[in-house]
Write an enzyme that holds these catalytic residues in place. Structure first.
Site, PDB file in Angstrom:
ATOM      1  N   TYR A   1      50.786  21.036  34.115  1.00 17.26           N
ATOM      2  CA  TYR A   1      50.498  21.913  35.148  1.00 17.26           C
ATOM      3  C   TYR A   1      51.330  21.263  36.422  1.00 17.26           C
ATOM      4  O   TYR A   1      52.183  21.936  37.251  1.00 17.26           O
ATOM      5  CB  TYR A   1      49.077  21.896  35.520  1.00 17.26           C
ATOM      6  CG  TYR A   1      48.951  22.728  36.980  1.00 17.26           C
ATOM      7  CD1 TYR A   1      48.619  24.111  36.720  1.00 17.26           C
ATOM      8  CD2 TYR A   1      48.420  22.052  37.976  1.00 17.26           C
ATOM      9  CE1 TYR A   1      48.408  24.772  37.970  1.00 17.26           C
ATOM     10  CE2 TYR A   1      48.218  22.754  39.253  1.00 17.26           C
ATOM     11  CZ  TYR A   1      48.130  24.191  39.105  1.00 17.26           C
ATOM     12  OH  TYR A   1      47.741  24.772  40.231  1.00 17.26           O
TER      13      TYR A   1
ATOM     14  N   LYS B   1      54.480  22.811  38.543  1.00 20.13           N
ATOM     15  CA  LYS B   1      54.507  23.066  40.055  1.00 20.13           C
ATOM     16  C   LYS B   1      55.758  22.110  40.767  1.00 20.13           C
ATOM     17  O   LYS B   1      56.178  22.728  41.883  1.00 20.13           O
ATOM     18  CB  LYS B   1      53.151  22.690  40.694  1.00 20.13           C
ATOM     19  CG  LYS B   1      51.849  23.572  40.181  1.00 20.13           C
ATOM     20  CD  LYS B   1      52.211  25.165  40.816  1.00 20.13           C
ATOM     21  CE  LYS B   1      51.111  26.038  40.252  1.00 20.13           C
ATOM     22  NZ  LYS B   1      51.359  27.407  40.887  1.00 20.13           N
TER      23      LYS B   1
HETATM   24  P1  NAP Z   1      42.988  32.471  39.326  1.00 15.94           P
HETATM   25  O1  NAP Z   1      41.814  32.536  40.107  1.00 15.94           O
HETATM   26  O2  NAP Z   1      42.961  31.769  37.839  1.00 15.94           O
HETATM   27  O3  NAP Z   1      44.019  33.650  39.645  1.00 15.94           O
HETATM   28  C1  NAP Z   1      45.317  33.882  39.010  1.00 15.94           C
HETATM   29  C2  NAP Z   1      45.654  35.086  38.712  1.00 15.94           C
HETATM   30  O4  NAP Z   1      46.808  35.167  38.194  1.00 15.94           O
HETATM   31  C3  NAP Z   1      44.761  35.634  37.867  1.00 15.94           C
HETATM   32  O5  NAP Z   1      44.295  36.972  38.245  1.00 15.94           O
HETATM   33  C4  NAP Z   1      45.546  35.853  36.307  1.00 15.94           C
HETATM   34  O6  NAP Z   1      45.171  36.857  35.467  1.00 15.94           O
HETATM   35  C5  NAP Z   1      46.955  36.105  37.091  1.00 15.94           C
HETATM   36  N1  NAP Z   1      48.111  35.944  36.004  1.00 15.94           N
HETATM   37  C6  NAP Z   1      47.850  34.721  35.128  1.00 15.94           C
HETATM   38  N2  NAP Z   1      49.105  34.947  34.358  1.00 15.94           N
HETATM   39  C7  NAP Z   1      49.753  35.947  34.725  1.00 15.94           C
HETATM   40  C8  NAP Z   1      50.984  36.517  34.629  1.00 15.94           C
HETATM   41  N3  NAP Z   1      51.856  36.040  33.489  1.00 15.94           N
HETATM   42  N4  NAP Z   1      51.511  37.369  35.080  1.00 15.94           N
HETATM   43  C9  NAP Z   1      50.605  37.890  36.163  1.00 15.94           C
HETATM   44  N5  NAP Z   1      49.601  37.641  36.544  1.00 15.94           N
HETATM   45  C10 NAP Z   1      49.360  36.585  35.994  1.00 15.94           C
HETATM   46  O7  NAP Z   1      43.797  31.312  40.037  1.00 15.94           O
HETATM   47  P2  NAP Z   1      43.887  30.845  41.671  1.00 15.94           P
HETATM   48  O8  NAP Z   1      43.015  29.455  41.725  1.00 15.94           O
HETATM   49  O9  NAP Z   1      43.534  31.942  42.735  1.00 15.94           O
HETATM   50  O10 NAP Z   1      45.464  30.198  41.930  1.00 15.94           O
HETATM   51  C11 NAP Z   1      46.359  30.993  42.368  1.00 15.94           C
HETATM   52  C12 NAP Z   1      47.670  30.029  42.485  1.00 15.94           C
HETATM   53  O11 NAP Z   1      47.182  28.933  43.328  1.00 15.94           O
HETATM   54  C13 NAP Z   1      48.261  29.629  41.383  1.00 15.94           C
HETATM   55  O12 NAP Z   1      49.602  29.417  41.212  1.00 15.94           O
HETATM   56  C14 NAP Z   1      47.589  28.375  41.097  1.00 15.94           C
HETATM   57  O13 NAP Z   1      48.348  27.343  40.441  1.00 15.94           O
HETATM   58  C15 NAP Z   1      47.630  27.828  42.575  1.00 15.94           C
HETATM   59  N6  NAP Z   1      46.856  26.629  43.120  1.00 15.94           N
HETATM   60  C16 NAP Z   1      45.269  26.783  42.689  1.00 15.94           C
HETATM   61  C17 NAP Z   1      44.717  25.630  43.215  1.00 15.94           C
HETATM   62  C18 NAP Z   1      42.957  25.927  43.206  1.00 15.94           C
HETATM   63  O14 NAP Z   1      42.590  24.965  43.329  1.00 15.94           O
HETATM   64  N7  NAP Z   1      42.470  26.910  42.697  1.00 15.94           N
HETATM   65  C19 NAP Z   1      45.067  24.546  43.905  1.00 15.94           C
HETATM   66  C20 NAP Z   1      46.433  24.628  43.796  1.00 15.94           C
HETATM   67  C21 NAP Z   1      47.289  25.466  43.329  1.00 15.94           C
HETATM   68  P3  NAP Z   1      44.453  36.331  34.091  1.00 15.94           P
HETATM   69  O15 NAP Z   1      43.034  35.550  34.366  1.00 15.94           O
HETATM   70  O16 NAP Z   1      44.136  37.501  33.297  1.00 15.94           O
HETATM   71  O17 NAP Z   1      45.330  35.393  33.375  1.00 15.94           O
END
Ligand code: NAP
Length: 251
Positions: free
Chosen positions: A156, A160
């Site tokens: 991961y 990133k």
């Molecule tokens: P999340 O709740 O898991 O939401 C991610 C969304 O992206 C889900 O609806 C997922 O659908 C969708 N997705 C996954 N694979 C996909 C694909 N191939 N095409 C289109 N959509 C897809 O994640 P989040 O925490 O909101 O994270 C959003 C972003 O922020 C990500 O890039 C993550 O790496 C980044 N981020 C998050 C955190 C954190 O602490 N939460 C920290 C740093 C960075 P499915 O569930 O059906 O796969």
């Protein structure tokens, strides 16, 4: 271009940070193309209703961001519906935890495909629209994990870091066309992805203690930085990464 006609694509917009960004951009006057993978169709429809309730247009575009064919079809749909695209927020991402020792090759591939290749494919698909307009704002959601990282997240973290490297070079290539490209690096945010760790009270407390502001972030905490980088206030900001982590990685 008037603020009222601004358009943005947000990927992975059915929940979590992506949903907060999509709704937050609608609140700021944008018509929003909301993307997610096909299995999220019903949830995405609810986000569309919320955006329409704010008086903005919502265009639902189902596509797996790691599929070139689906991503190209998505860009064509957006062009047909909106005519132009001012901003894109590459937010779709996945995290599958696992130590390097036993990490399955397919987990490495999936994480790189969605997080890194997906960002590249979406950017490539919308660049013609932005170049034609001589205007664009690209905001890629990376992570403090790409700078700092934590055990079980080497793949991961690599994905990133790839997004950040990609963005720095992209900024140099597209600046001549009036397009900026920047990254936002969220910290520990309470979403379905975040809950993988945060459901354990000891881990939650550990992250709170490591955070200057002593709290876990909410998805809405990420919106302001994204909106700034997508706006004309950030017209002279490109190739940057902005941590939105309450003070974990201090640089
Ligand atoms: P999340 O709740 O898991 O939401 C991610 C969304 O992206 C889900 O609806 C997922 O659908 C969708 N997705 C996954 N694979 C996909 C694909 N191939 N095409 C289109 N959509 C897809 O994640 P989040 O925490 O909101 O994270 C959003 C972003 O922020 C990500 O890039 C993550 O790496 C980044 N981020 C998050 C955190 C954190 O602490 N939460 C920290 C740093 C960075 P499915 O569930 O059906 O796969």
């Amino acid at each position: 271009m008037s603020e009222a006609t601004r358009t943005v694509l947000v990927t992975g917009a059915s929940r979590g940070i992506g949903k907060a960004i999509a709704v937050g951009m609608a609140k700021r006057g944008y018509d929003v193309a909301i993307n997610d993978i096909a299995r999220q169709k019903d949830v995405l429809a609810e986000v569309a209703s919320e955006i329409e309730g704010l008086g903005r247009k919502a265009l639902t575009v189902l596509a797996d961001v790691s599929s070139k064919t689906e991503v190209e079809a998505m860009a064509a749909e957006i062009k047909a519906a909106f005519g132009h695209l001012d901003a894109v927020v590459n937010n779709a991402g996945i995290l599958i935890a696992g130590e390097v020792d036993g990490l399955k090759e397919e987990y490495w591939d999936s994480v790189m495909d969605v997080n890194a290749k997906g960002t590249f494919l979406v950017v490539q698909s919308v660049l013609p629209m932005m170049k034609a307009a001589k205007y664009g704002r690209i905001v890629n959601i990376a992570s403090i994990g790409g700078k700092h990282g934590a055990p079980e997240q080497a793949h991961y973290s690599a994905s990133k870091a790839a997004v950040m490297g990609f963005t720095r070079v992209l900024a140099q290539e597209v600046g001549v066309d009036g397009i900026t490209a920047n990254c936002v690096c969220p910290g520990i945010i309470m979403t379905d992805m975040g809950r993988v760790n945060l459901d354990d009270p000891a881990i939650r407390k550990m992250w709170q203690d490591k955070t200057a502001l002593r709290r876990i972030g909410d998805p809405e905490d990420v919106v302001g930085a994204v909106a700034f980088l997508a706006s004309d206030d950030a017209a002279f900001v490109t190739g940057q990464t902005l941590n939105v982590d309450g003070g974990i990685v201090l640089s």
